[in-house]
Design an enzyme around this catalytic site. Structure first.
Site, mmCIF file in Angstrom:
data_model
loop_
_atom_site.group_PDB
_atom_site.id
_atom_site.type_symbol
_atom_site.label_atom_id
_atom_site.label_comp_id
_atom_site.label_asym_id
_atom_site.label_seq_id
_atom_site.Cartn_x
_atom_site.Cartn_y
_atom_site.Cartn_z
ATOM 1 N N ALA A 51 2.059 14.934 9.789
ATOM 2 C CA ALA A 51 2.898 15.987 10.392
ATOM 3 C C ALA A 51 3.222 17.105 9.405
ATOM 4 N N LEU A 52 2.918 16.887 8.125
ATOM 5 C CA LEU A 52 3.309 17.852 7.077
ATOM 6 C C LEU A 52 4.807 18.143 7.130
ATOM 7 N N GLU A 99 9.356 8.586 7.089
ATOM 8 C CA GLU A 99 10.421 9.161 6.287
ATOM 9 C C GLU A 99 10.682 8.109 5.225
ATOM 10 N N THR A 140 7.557 -2.176 2.820
ATOM 11 C CA THR A 140 8.253 -2.081 1.538
ATOM 12 C C THR A 140 9.068 -3.340 1.231
ATOM 13 N N ASP A 141 9.273 -3.586 -0.038
ATOM 14 C CA ASP A 141 10.122 -4.719 -0.445
ATOM 15 C C ASP A 141 11.564 -4.567 0.060
ATOM 16 N N GLU A 142 11.966 -3.323 0.335
ATOM 17 C CA GLU A 142 13.364 -3.075 0.709
ATOM 18 C C GLU A 142 13.773 -3.744 2.007
ATOM 19 N N TYR A 167 16.995 3.534 5.950
ATOM 20 C CA TYR A 167 15.551 3.568 5.700
ATOM 21 C C TYR A 167 14.954 2.169 5.784
ATOM 22 N N ALA A 169 16.169 -0.495 7.111
ATOM 23 C CA ALA A 169 16.301 -1.064 8.463
ATOM 24 C C ALA A 169 15.210 -0.531 9.382
ATOM 25 N N LYS A 171 12.217 0.481 8.455
ATOM 26 C CA LYS A 171 10.934 -0.123 8.065
ATOM 27 C C LYS A 171 10.871 -1.581 8.531
ATOM 28 N N ASN A 197 6.561 2.628 -6.274
ATOM 29 C CA ASN A 197 5.343 3.248 -6.790
ATOM 30 C C ASN A 197 5.682 4.393 -7.738
ATOM 31 N N ASN A 266 16.906 0.802 -14.159
ATOM 32 C CA ASN A 266 16.681 2.251 -14.117
ATOM 33 C C ASN A 266 16.897 2.918 -15.474
HETATM 34 P P1 NAD Z 1 5.938 10.339 1.245
HETATM 35 O O1 NAD Z 1 7.299 10.690 1.734
HETATM 36 O O2 NAD Z 1 5.433 10.923 -0.030
HETATM 37 O O3 NAD Z 1 4.850 10.716 2.364
HETATM 38 C C1 NAD Z 1 5.055 10.498 3.715
HETATM 39 C C2 NAD Z 1 4.004 11.275 4.493
HETATM 40 O O4 NAD Z 1 4.170 11.000 5.888
HETATM 41 C C3 NAD Z 1 4.107 12.789 4.318
HETATM 42 O O5 NAD Z 1 2.834 13.350 4.113
HETATM 43 C C4 NAD Z 1 4.686 13.264 5.653
HETATM 44 O O6 NAD Z 1 4.292 14.575 6.014
HETATM 45 C C5 NAD Z 1 4.133 12.223 6.609
HETATM 46 N N1 NAD Z 1 4.959 12.068 7.826
HETATM 47 C C6 NAD Z 1 6.313 11.925 7.878
HETATM 48 N N2 NAD Z 1 6.698 11.847 9.171
HETATM 49 C C7 NAD Z 1 5.567 11.908 9.930
HETATM 50 C C8 NAD Z 1 5.320 11.854 11.316
HETATM 51 N N3 NAD Z 1 6.313 11.730 12.207
HETATM 52 N N4 NAD Z 1 4.045 11.932 11.743
HETATM 53 C C9 NAD Z 1 3.034 12.070 10.870
HETATM 54 N N5 NAD Z 1 3.207 12.144 9.537
HETATM 55 C C10 NAD Z 1 4.463 12.053 9.068
HETATM 56 O O7 NAD Z 1 5.912 8.758 1.201
HETATM 57 P P2 NAD Z 1 5.163 7.763 0.218
HETATM 58 O O8 NAD Z 1 6.022 7.502 -0.949
HETATM 59 O O9 NAD Z 1 3.762 8.220 0.016
HETATM 60 O O10 NAD Z 1 5.186 6.443 1.114
HETATM 61 C C11 NAD Z 1 4.137 6.174 2.026
HETATM 62 C C12 NAD Z 1 4.441 4.887 2.758
HETATM 63 O O11 NAD Z 1 4.575 3.819 1.836
HETATM 64 C C13 NAD Z 1 5.733 4.904 3.567
HETATM 65 O O12 NAD Z 1 5.513 4.221 4.773
HETATM 66 C C14 NAD Z 1 6.724 4.146 2.702
HETATM 67 O O13 NAD Z 1 7.707 3.502 3.486
HETATM 68 C C15 NAD Z 1 5.810 3.146 2.030
HETATM 69 N N6 NAD Z 1 6.245 2.674 0.696
HETATM 70 C C16 NAD Z 1 6.545 3.575 -0.287
HETATM 71 C C17 NAD Z 1 6.905 3.122 -1.547
HETATM 72 C C18 NAD Z 1 7.215 4.080 -2.670
HETATM 73 O O14 NAD Z 1 7.588 3.627 -3.757
HETATM 74 N N7 NAD Z 1 7.057 5.389 -2.508
HETATM 75 C C19 NAD Z 1 6.969 1.763 -1.790
HETATM 76 C C20 NAD Z 1 6.673 0.860 -0.759
HETATM 77 C C21 NAD Z 1 6.295 1.340 0.480
HETATM 78 O O1 TDX Z 2 18.727 10.581 -8.697
HETATM 79 C C1 TDX Z 2 18.532 9.360 -8.645
HETATM 80 N N1 TDX Z 2 19.173 8.550 -9.534
HETATM 81 C C2 TDX Z 2 19.037 7.198 -9.547
HETATM 82 O O2 TDX Z 2 19.652 6.499 -10.378
HETATM 83 C C3 TDX Z 2 17.662 8.739 -7.676
HETATM 84 C C4 TDX Z 2 16.929 9.581 -6.672
HETATM 85 C C5 TDX Z 2 17.536 7.373 -7.707
HETATM 86 N N2 TDX Z 2 18.211 6.616 -8.594
HETATM 87 C C6 TDX Z 2 18.023 5.144 -8.605
HETATM 88 C C7 TDX Z 2 18.147 4.484 -7.244
HETATM 89 C C8 TDX Z 2 17.192 3.317 -7.353
HETATM 90 O O3 TDX Z 2 17.856 2.218 -7.964
HETATM 91 O O4 TDX Z 2 16.694 4.890 -9.032
HETATM 92 C C9 TDX Z 2 16.097 3.801 -8.305
HETATM 93 C C10 TDX Z 2 14.860 4.311 -7.576
HETATM 94 O O5 TDX Z 2 15.302 5.210 -6.576
HETATM 95 P P1 TDX Z 2 14.285 5.904 -5.533
HETATM 96 O O6 TDX Z 2 13.204 6.592 -6.282
HETATM 97 O O7 TDX Z 2 15.097 6.676 -4.578
HETATM 98 O O8 TDX Z 2 13.591 4.627 -4.863
HETATM 99 P P2 TDX Z 2 14.196 3.371 -4.065
HETATM 100 O O9 TDX Z 2 15.477 3.685 -3.419
HETATM 101 O O10 TDX Z 2 14.141 2.186 -4.990
HETATM 102 O O11 TDX Z 2 13.071 3.238 -2.918
HETATM 103 C C11 TDX Z 2 11.673 3.384 -3.271
HETATM 104 O O12 TDX Z 2 11.018 2.164 -3.318
HETATM 105 C C12 TDX Z 2 10.737 1.531 -2.105
HETATM 106 C C13 TDX Z 2 10.963 4.341 -2.310
HETATM 107 O O13 TDX Z 2 11.643 5.564 -2.266
HETATM 108 C C14 TDX Z 2 10.804 3.744 -0.963
HETATM 109 O O14 TDX Z 2 10.036 4.605 -0.119
HETATM 110 C C15 TDX Z 2 10.099 2.444 -1.093
HETATM 111 O O15 TDX Z 2 10.047 1.822 0.141
#
Ligand code: NAD
Ligand code: TDX
Length: 357
Positions: A51-52, A99, A140-142, A167, A169, A171, A197, A266
């Site tokens: 969806a960008l 999201e 996700t682990d969350e 978030y 909930a 997932k 990641n 952290n």
């Molecule tokens: P991100 O926020 O970087 O990317 C999400 C993407 O989804 C974006 O390109 C956005 O445009 C698209 N998107 C959002 N709503 C949409 C919709 N309604 N239709 C189509 N596209 C839509 O997220 P990310 O960090 O790359 O995470 C990707 C997936 O992995 C997510 O499902 C997230 O829950 C999961 N995940 C992320 C982490 C992490 O550490 N980032 C860890 C575990 C699982």
């Molecule tokens: O400004 C900050 N300061 C801070 O201390 C932010 C943004 C985060 N934090 C802490 C909160 C967390 O303990 O750092 C840790 C990591 O935070 P986030 O990057 O927001 O990640 P988290 O909430 O752990 O969730 C991430 O891992 C699981 C991803 O965002 C999720 O998409 C994924 O599912």
């Protein structure tokens, strides 16, 4: 025919696995997965449906082979758009679209419910209608909540659901819908649960790129609470290699934890970053804690290691070095990501202005 290095599956799969439908492939992890697929599987075509939103970025797809990768802008909660884009030749739907930021879900959960829950159901229905062979849900682990600190306990695939943020909930709800599609309709599904990641192209609202970007600009780094919350970090390409294996060889109906056995508080993450960058610890600023802040995540990845033979390739140090190098080389990417709406978000979340670069 070998699908990818290390492939041990049946040759016949190579013939049917011609097209993959990736959702959210313009985001951080999705775009890394698209790159990996194009590199590893020579004949494969990808439809990338995204969806960008603020987190989706076409810069993340720069340089991809247009004859094998096509981008379609669309919303996963829009069934007409999904059905219009999903072809009957699709081997697998890999659902990254979400999201994904916890703090935004605390401020307003509405989009999380629409995209993460309704969107997942729309994709499941469309996958059945188009006769898609497999459905991979990137979770996700969350969803499993928080672990006690200083105890030798880990999340396994059998840990109960205990999501603590809107978030998480959303997932968890999505996972339930995937399970239901498997049990009720026999859809071949695999769910993966990964930890935090890090790597190139991560949107700077997330902790690691936020800290990195602020450090590069000598701007204070906001650390929530006492900084002792623990996350289990994994380099993004290691996550993607695990997803590829899960798509190829994962058991139908299975859930796999993906983790690199890399737990870190952290504060240690920030200190490693600052040390590598040669920046002072005085940049660390302790700020108000996140409401409902999960104390500790730690995954037991034994199942994917034994069943699918997956192992991470990067260490924390090598992954961090690659990540820092990428952000240093791609200042324009960061500048663009931090322009516009991100400035308003930062002001709202942290009560101060973010630097431009
Ligand atoms: P991100 O926020 O970087 O990317 C999400 C993407 O989804 C974006 O390109 C956005 O445009 C698209 N998107 C959002 N709503 C949409 C919709 N309604 N239709 C189509 N596209 C839509 O997220 P990310 O960090 O790359 O995470 C990707 C997936 O992995 C997510 O499902 C997230 O829950 C999961 N995940 C992320 C982490 C992490 O550490 N980032 C860890 C575990 C699982
Ligand atoms: O400004 C900050 N300061 C801070 O201390 C932010 C943004 C985060 N934090 C802490 C909160 C967390 O303990 O750092 C840790 C990591 O935070 P986030 O990057 O927001 O990640 P988290 O909430 O752990 O969730 C991430 O891992 C699981 C991803 O965002 C999720 O998409 C994924 O599912």
């Amino acid at each position: 025919m070998t699908l990818f290095k290390g492939w041990e599956g049946p040759d016949s799969l190579a013939e049917i696995m011609q097209e993959i439908f990736v959702t959210g492939g313009a985001g951080f992890i999705g775009s890394a997965f698209v790159r990996l697929l194009l590199d590893e599987i020579s004949e494969l075509r990808i439809r990338n449906f995204d969806a960008l939103t603020y987190a989706g970025n076409l810069d993340n797809l720069e340089g991809l082979d247009g004859s094998r990768h096509s981008f379609i802008r669309g919303n996963i909660a829009d069934s007409e758009a999904v059905l219009g884009a999903l072809s009957e030749n699709t081997y697998a739907v890999v659902n990254f679209a979400a999201e994904s930021h916890v703090d935004r879900s605390i401020a307003n959960a509405a989009e999380f419910l629409t995209t993460n829950i309704v969107g997942t159901q729309v994709l499941l229905d469309a996958a059945r209608e188009r006769g898609v062979k497999r459905f991979i849900q990137v979770s996700t682990d969350e969803v499993m909540g928080s672990l006690p600190e200083n105890e030798d306990v880990f999340f396994t695939e059998k840990s109960p659901f205990q999501p603590n943020s809107p978030y998480a909930a959303s997932k968890a709800a999505a996972e339930h819908l995937v399970r239901a599609a498997h049990e009720t309709f026999g859809l071949d599904t695999v769910v993966t649960r990964c930890g935090n990641n890090y790597g190139p192209r991560q949107f700077p609202e997330k902790f690691l790129p936020l800290a990195l970007s602020n450090a590069l600009n000598d701007q204070p780094i906001p650390v929530y609470g006492d900084g002792r919350n623990v996350r289990d970090w994994i380099y993004v390409d290691d996550h993607c290699r695990a997803l590829l294996l899960a798509m190829e060889k994962g058991r139908a109906g299975a859930v796999y934890n993906i983790g690199a056995r890399n737990e870190r508080p952290n504060i240690e993450v920030v200190e490693s970053l600052l040390k590598t960058l040669g920046k002072p610890k005085s940049l660390i600023r302790f700020v108000k804690d996140r409401p409902g802040h999960d104390r500790r995540y730690a995954l037991d990845p034994s199942l994917i290691e034994t069943e699918l033979g997956w192992r991470p390739q990067e260490t924390w140090e090598s992954g961090l070095e690659k990540t820092i190098e990428w952000y240093r080389q791609n200042t324009q990417w960061l500048e663009r990501a931090k322009s516009g709406a991100y400035r308003d978000y930062y002001r709202e979340q942290y009560g101060e202005e973010v630097s431009a670069g």
